[in-house]
Design a protein around this motif. Structure first.
Motif, PDB file in Angstrom:
ATOM      1  N   LEU A  44     -65.226  72.352  48.367  1.00  0.00           N
ATOM      2  CA  LEU A  44     -65.000  70.901  48.429  1.00  0.00           C
ATOM      3  C   LEU A  44     -66.193  70.089  47.921  1.00  0.00           C
ATOM      4  N   ALA A  45     -67.356  70.741  47.824  1.00  0.00           N
ATOM      5  CA  ALA A  45     -68.524  70.004  47.324  1.00  0.00           C
ATOM      6  C   ALA A  45     -68.367  69.631  45.855  1.00  0.00           C
ATOM      7  N   ILE A  46     -67.563  70.404  45.137  1.00  0.00           N
ATOM      8  CA  ILE A  46     -67.446  70.123  43.699  1.00  0.00           C
ATOM      9  C   ILE A  46     -66.022  69.844  43.230  1.00  0.00           C
ATOM     10  N   PHE A  47     -65.017  70.157  44.046  1.00  0.00           N
ATOM     11  CA  PHE A  47     -63.621  69.908  43.670  1.00  0.00           C
ATOM     12  C   PHE A  47     -62.930  69.073  44.740  1.00  0.00           C
ATOM     13  N   PRO A  48     -61.959  68.237  44.345  1.00  0.00           N
ATOM     14  CA  PRO A  48     -61.201  67.499  45.357  1.00  0.00           C
ATOM     15  C   PRO A  48     -60.161  68.421  46.007  1.00  0.00           C
ATOM     16  N   TYR A 119     -57.316  62.569  36.962  1.00  0.00           N
ATOM     17  CA  TYR A 119     -56.434  61.819  37.855  1.00  0.00           C
ATOM     18  C   TYR A 119     -56.595  62.248  39.317  1.00  0.00           C
ATOM     19  N   PHE A 120     -56.552  63.554  39.572  1.00  0.00           N
ATOM     20  CA  PHE A 120     -56.604  64.004  40.968  1.00  0.00           C
ATOM     21  C   PHE A 120     -57.964  63.707  41.593  1.00  0.00           C
ATOM     22  N   ASN A 121     -59.011  63.733  40.787  1.00  0.00           N
ATOM     23  CA  ASN A 121     -60.310  63.301  41.307  1.00  0.00           C
ATOM     24  C   ASN A 121     -60.301  61.816  41.634  1.00  0.00           C
ATOM     25  N   LYS A 122     -59.713  61.036  40.726  1.00  0.00           N
ATOM     26  CA  LYS A 122     -59.654  59.585  40.917  1.00  0.00           C
ATOM     27  C   LYS A 122     -58.947  59.239  42.237  1.00  0.00           C
ATOM     28  N   VAL A 123     -57.778  59.843  42.471  1.00  0.00           N
ATOM     29  CA  VAL A 123     -57.051  59.519  43.705  1.00  0.00           C
ATOM     30  C   VAL A 123     -57.775  60.057  44.933  1.00  0.00           C
ATOM     31  N   ALA A 124     -58.662  61.030  44.731  1.00  0.00           N
ATOM     32  CA  ALA A 124     -59.470  61.523  45.850  1.00  0.00           C
ATOM     33  C   ALA A 124     -60.728  60.675  46.041  1.00  0.00           C
ATOM     34  N   GLY A 125     -60.846  59.609  45.261  1.00  0.00           N
ATOM     35  CA  GLY A 125     -61.962  58.687  45.467  1.00  0.00           C
ATOM     36  C   GLY A 125     -63.219  58.984  44.677  1.00  0.00           C
ATOM     37  N   ILE A 126     -63.118  59.909  43.755  1.00  0.00           N
ATOM     38  CA  ILE A 126     -64.281  60.276  42.927  1.00  0.00           C
ATOM     39  C   ILE A 126     -64.238  59.480  41.625  1.00  0.00           C
ATOM     40  N   ASN A 127     -65.389  58.946  41.198  1.00  0.00           N
ATOM     41  CA  ASN A 127     -65.403  58.158  39.967  1.00  0.00           C
ATOM     42  C   ASN A 127     -66.333  58.686  38.893  1.00  0.00           C
TER      43      ASN A 127
END
Lengths: 454, 454
Positions: A44-48, A119-127
């Motif tokens: 989880l430190a590097i992937f959503p 996309y999946f990073n974006k929806v997980a709050g990562i920018n």
């Protein structure tokens, strides 16, 4: 005679196909440094979480979110093309088709996974995203995808490719990404390698280490990978799903499928949906052969060992069961930068190991020769990676000429070569080398494989 | 929301549309050195009779031979794309569409004419072709087309572009053509110019002189031109014919059409079929505006004179009635090499002169700015030439934002910029210049206009 088999936007697949649901044997789990199966949370430190779910999923179909399909519409569905002119040039009774993924803005199949990963990073709050790139195909795809969702991207580009292909860097910058040659001074992994060897030309394994290290050390940043992992292969299955529909339009079905194989994602993308037919007992697929084509200078599937190894050079990643030449093996600086990887996707490795898939290795000069034959027949100038599949397909078509068999051959034209013309120049100038299998280097690298109970 | 409007191969036009049949006023004839209308036979030394027939034809529809349509199938029909994302970025009520000609193997609209030119020469018994190229788009298209029909091709490439774009040369060589920087030592025209100025950066006018001279001096060799002439504009009308069908699919119709304008062929290609609607009294086309977009540094239509002039620098060609900056005017070395031409197609010039078409000039830096906005919204990295149309279209879309008008805007995305990344690099580095209108140079060149009774 119809040449292109096209689909409408409504035919863009609504789901990705997960081969794990149908594989004859379950995949081996990734292992932690202690040799025990790694709990997904450890990554989880590097992937959503949403992408980790896909990574571990056994579901057959995974829905493609609408915002991802909206971006896919910019270039998908990609064409399936009957290579009439190539058939004529070769004088073969074989019917040759290729799926052309070079129509994406980044020029290859890579955006098929870059877009959902962003996309999946974006929806997980990562920018903010990091990644590695070899030939630049993946890095530019990630730059494009990040821009589409208004995110920042930093790309570690294998140094030899950074210098061979300055315009891939320009392309990434046009889409707003930062690009650094790897090994770099920006990470511990990079600094360590440069201290030992300031002229190190880089490798995908090293660049992965750098991108992973940065993502792990920053809360606002995640890592994205262009191949190898299950969820990346999953995303690429839009290729094969479309191709199946297009073969229906053509009233045909492939006997053999060829794809270049570096990490394995474009091979997975085009072949898994057809392989599903075979597993389901579809008569047309009964004798289907699927062939991974790799460079003779980095012969992971044909000369590597099937063992647990790290995905990167520095040992930051989990251990994965795959064909490997050793995680710190340094492949020669061939022009198909996307195929310079010490390992291979665990799913592809397993299918090769269990004899469901075949693998062959081809030499560099012969791949460019095939690329020129193809360009002169069909117009398209292919990426050096794709030329590997073209070489293998042409060789099979020539065998068909000898035997008179009208086989149906399909290859994945994974990208165009517009950023690879310096390599074509070297080919024409007679300056390309065929590297021998680097036996001693591989042997030494395999000595350093992590000790894990297989 | 549908993004791409696609057609089947059976929708590839069966005829080219000849605007001469419908123009409100007849075109002015080309003149010989004596100032009298030139008999077509006078050009048989460099063109085949079948193409000269097209050049002089008043027929509305000219059939496209099957072997040409077979090659068109490799990439045509090209997509019409609704630029939803660009509209959102701009916040405009305008509906923006672009026709994307970058899908051809050579990356632009140019093969639409290169293929028939090669074909008609082939059936006339010619097996060797010469041509000029600026940015390389035309030269690579001719190289491709010659290869498709098994012919030899020699390309004179404007020297400044030859060095700016080495990979365009590689591309031509991949398709089997010979490429030389122009001015060269191979022709009298080239040697004369080099004697005066060894550092001459070249121009389209000079390169045309060289290619014409060689064709005129060899019986086995003909000349081909990438724009300007009636038959070249004719061949490009496949673009607009397809676009009309695609607008029917979209249930829409353009209010304004924008295209970059160097010689005029891509503007002609996209606009003539719509202009025919207007001339035929089609209500939807009643207020249609067609806009030629040219560089402010080479402002042929906006600051040139409408007069008889040579098409090349050395005065080898017939005299054509057109907007011109003077046949030996040397335009600044802007990055849209395809727009560095002293003249303009006679047909386009006449339509502008008679106020049926509009013309505007835009500055270089602003075109790249528009190109980057476009790339970040729609993914595609456009050729610098195409960025001119994008700039004009964006400006209009922003005016619509102010006025609230939901205008329908169409531009011709005539090519991709994959071989122009060095220019994008310069833009990002802040190294691009906006050249002022070179008033004195133009004035001097116009002094040297041939004296002909207008």
């Amino acid at each position: 005679m119809q040449t292109k088999f096209l689909l409408d936007e409504k035919d863009i697949p609504t789901h990705w196909y997960n081969v794990v649901a149908d594989m004859p044997n379950r995949p081996y789990p990734p292992l932690g440094p202690d040799g025990k199966p790694l709990p997904p949370e450890a990554m989880l430190a590097i992937f959503p979480g949403n992408l980790l779910e896909q990574e571990m999923s056994g579901d057959r179909w995974i829905p493609i979110p609408d915002p991802v399909r909206e971006i896919y519409r910019l270039w998908r569905p990609s064409p399936l093309v009957r290579a009439h002119r190539l058939e004529q040039v070769l004088g073969t009774p074989a019917r040759i088709y290729f799926k052309y993924e070079g129509v994406s803005p980044a020029g290859s199949h890579k955006p098929n996974s870059a877009v959902p990963q962003a996309y999946f990073n974006k929806v997980a709050g990562i920018n903010r995203l990091t990644t590695e790139t070899g030939a630049g195909q993946w890095g530019s795809s990630l730059a494009l995808a990040a821009q589409m969702f208004g995110m920042e991207a930093r790309v570690y580009m294998v140094k030899v490719s950074y210098h061979q292909k300055p315009f891939r860097r320009s392309m990434m910058q046009t889409w707003g990404a930062e690009v650094f040659p790897s090994p770099s001074e920006l990470t511990q992994a990079g600094r360590r390698i440069l201290a030992e060897d300031p002229d190190n030309p880089g490798s995908l394994g090293i660049a992965i280490s750098e991108a992973v290290e940065e993502a792990a050390s920053r809360k606002d940043t995640n890592y994205t990978l262009g191949s190898v992992l299950n969820h990346v292969l999953l995303h690429q299955t839009v290729i094969g799903q479309e191709a199946k529909k297009q073969f229906e339009l053509a009233g045909d079905y492939p006997d053999m499928i060829f794809a270049p194989c570096g990490g394995g994602c474009n091979l997975a993308g085009i072949s898994f949906p057809f392989f599903a037919d075979k597993l389901a007992g579809d008569k047309r697929a009964q004798n289907l052969r699927i062939v991974a084509v790799e460079p003779a200078s980095c012969p992971t599937l044909t000369k590597g060992v099937y063992a647990y190894d790290f995905g990167d050079a520095s040992g930051y990643t989990p251990l994965m069961k795959m064909y490997t030449l050793g995680h710190d093996f340094m492949p020669p600086g061939i022009h198909a930068g996307g195929l310079r990887y010490h390992g291979d996707a665990p799913l592809i490795s397993q299918l090769v190991h269990e004899r469901f898939y075949e693998a062959i290795a081809v030499h560099q000069v012969a791949t460019f020769e095939a690329g020129v034959t193809f360009a002169r027949a069909e117009g398209i100038i292919a990426a050096p990676e794709s030329c590997h599949a073209i070489r293998a397909c042409i060789d099979e078509a020539l065998r068909c000429k000898e035997t008179g068999e009208p086989k149906v051959l399909l290859f994945n034209l994974s990208g165009h070569g517009h950023f690879d013309m310096a390599s074509y120049d070297k080919y024409f100038a007679g300056e390309l080398e065929d590297y021998e299998y680097p036996e001693e280097a591989v042997h030494a690298a395999l000595e350093r494989l992590p000790k894990v109970a297989a």
